[in-house]
Scaffold this motif. Structure first.
Motif, short mmCIF file in Angstrom:
data_model
loop_
_atom_site.label_atom_id
_atom_site.label_comp_id
_atom_site.label_asym_id
_atom_site.label_seq_id
_atom_site.Cartn_x
_atom_site.Cartn_y
_atom_site.Cartn_z
N HIS A 37 0.82 -1.20 0.00
CA HIS A 37 0.00 0.00 0.00
C HIS A 37 0.87 1.26 0.00
O HIS A 37 1.66 1.47 0.91
N ARG A 38 0.70 2.08 -1.00
CA ARG A 38 1.49 3.30 -1.11
C ARG A 38 1.16 4.31 -0.02
O ARG A 38 1.98 5.15 0.33
N ASP A 39 -0.09 4.23 0.51
CA ASP A 39 -0.49 5.20 1.51
C ASP A 39 -0.13 4.77 2.93
O ASP A 39 -0.44 5.46 3.89
N ASN A 40 0.52 3.60 3.08
CA ASN A 40 0.98 3.20 4.40
C ASN A 40 1.99 4.22 4.91
O ASN A 40 2.89 4.64 4.18
N LEU A 41 1.85 4.63 6.17
CA LEU A 41 2.66 5.73 6.70
C LEU A 41 4.14 5.37 6.75
O LEU A 41 5.00 6.25 6.58
N ILE A 42 4.48 4.11 6.96
CA ILE A 42 5.88 3.69 6.96
C ILE A 42 6.49 3.88 5.57
O ILE A 42 7.59 4.43 5.43
N VAL A 43 5.77 3.42 4.55
CA VAL A 43 6.25 3.56 3.18
C VAL A 43 6.36 5.03 2.80
O VAL A 43 7.35 5.47 2.19
N ARG A 44 5.36 5.81 3.18
CA ARG A 44 5.39 7.24 2.87
C ARG A 44 6.57 7.92 3.56
O ARG A 44 7.22 8.81 2.98
N ALA A 45 6.86 7.54 4.80
CA ALA A 45 7.99 8.14 5.53
C ALA A 45 9.31 7.84 4.82
O ALA A 45 10.15 8.73 4.64
N ALA A 46 9.50 6.59 4.42
CA ALA A 46 10.74 6.21 3.75
C ALA A 46 10.88 6.94 2.42
O ALA A 46 11.97 7.43 2.08
N LYS A 47 9.81 7.04 1.67
CA LYS A 47 9.88 7.71 0.37
C LYS A 47 10.07 9.21 0.53
O LYS A 47 10.76 9.85 -0.29
N LEU A 48 9.50 9.79 1.56
CA LEU A 48 9.69 11.21 1.83
C LEU A 48 11.16 11.50 2.13
O LEU A 48 11.74 12.47 1.61
N LEU A 49 11.78 10.68 2.95
CA LEU A 49 13.19 10.87 3.27
C LEU A 49 14.05 10.65 2.03
O LEU A 49 15.01 11.40 1.79
N GLN A 50 13.71 9.66 1.25
CA GLN A 50 14.43 9.37 0.00
C GLN A 50 14.42 10.60 -0.91
O GLN A 50 15.46 11.01 -1.45
N HIS A 51 13.24 11.19 -1.08
CA HIS A 51 13.11 12.36 -1.96
C HIS A 51 13.85 13.56 -1.39
O HIS A 51 14.46 14.34 -2.12
N TYR A 52 13.81 13.72 -0.06
CA TYR A 52 14.47 14.87 0.56
C TYR A 52 15.99 14.76 0.43
O TYR A 52 16.67 15.76 0.16
#
Length: 291
Positions: free
Chosen positions: A63-78
């Motif tokens: 699930h893309r909207d899972n908060l763990i996945v979103r957190a990792a992708k946010l850090l990746q992009h930052y």
């Protein structure tokens, strides 16, 4: 070396809604304390660039909207804004905190992932930056990154550390998941008055309560049954906007004694309140806590 990293729960020892902040968010005043009970997370760095989340019960979660996945992708992009990172992660979640209980499980999971990947990917962002990223994911995420029991204002992001007595808590957890967004919306519709804004010193001197309690009981009347059983023995209140109710005790023995009086069908745990997050305690042990 890989570790099982703590992702602790929290209690809102009090919670008051004082009005509106910017962007249609409610302003609040609350007292967060961590508990020595929660999920655990293992993080393995990969060179695939992909973020994958696994749980013991359900295997791979996509699930893309899972908060763990979103957190990792946010850090990746930052950390790599101009290019696709070759660094990814396989994240293994051992889930203990019930969803929608008000114990902060999803927010805590996101915070743990941000803090551990910050090290493993060698981003080395400081705590303030991580807290700002965390706020983009949810208003409770910053306190888990901050790491100290805190008095919170604003939308929950203005934090002042508070070192309060580390009491014992009996948590009773009904099999009910409550949506935070839904409860805030219901509060908006049903409440005619907000709590007055008060200083931290004043709030700490008063009896603690939670402005959402009556609404939660109204929407989920079965929770009243749990209140009835536990409140016979101790002052009882809810945490956050969730279904978990709790009582506070000065000793572990007393908490377990009251737990023994509860019906066997009622899920409950005894845990201790702690002023420094278990995640931060472990990071300090290994000398890797970001400041």
């Amino acid at each position: 070396m890989n570790y099982q990293w703590p992702s602790p729960g929290k209690l809102n020892l009090f919670l008051y809604i004082t009005g509106y902040c910017a962007s249609d968010y409610h302003c609040l005043q609350t007292l967060f304390q961590f508990i020595d009970y929660g999920d655990s997370i293992e993080v393995l760095v990969t060179d695939s660039g992909r973020i994958r989340l696994f749980t013991e019960m359900n295997g791979l979660i996509m699930h893309r909207d899972n908060l763990i996945v979103r957190a990792a992708k946010l850090l990746q992009h930052y950390c790599w804004p101009d290019k696709k990172s070759s660094l990814g992660a396989d994240i293994f979640l051992n889930k203990v905190l019930p969803i929608g209980s008000g114990l902060g499980g999803a927010s805590s999971n996101a915070a743990t992932v941000l803090m551990i990947l910050n090290q493993k990917w060698r981003c080395y962002l400081n705590k303030n930056i991580l807290m700002r990223l965390g706020l983009m994911l949810g208003s409770d995420v910053p306190v888990f990154i901050y790491g100290y029991s805190s008095f919170a204002e604003g939308i929950g992001d203005v934090l002042t550390p508070v070192f309060i007595p580390e009491k014992w808590y009996l948590l009773v957890i009904p099999p009910i998941s409550i949506s935070t967004a839904a409860i805030f919306q219901m509060y908006k519709l049903k409440s005619r008055f907000y709590s007055p804004y008060r200083s931290m010193r004043e709030l700490l001197s008063l009896s603690f309560s939670n402005d959402f309690e009556e609404i939660v009981k109204e929407i989920f009347p079965e929770i009243k049954i749990y209140f009835k059983h536990l409140s016979q023995y101790a002052f009882t209140r809810i945490t956050g906007t969730g279904s978990c109710i709790f009582s506070e005790f000065n000793t572990e023995n007393l908490a377990y004694q009251v737990q023994s009086y509860l019906p066997s069908w009622m899920k409950s745990i005894v845990t201790r309140g702690i002023n420094l997050s278990p995640l931060h305690q472990k990071l300090l042990k290994y000398n890797t806590l970001v400041l």
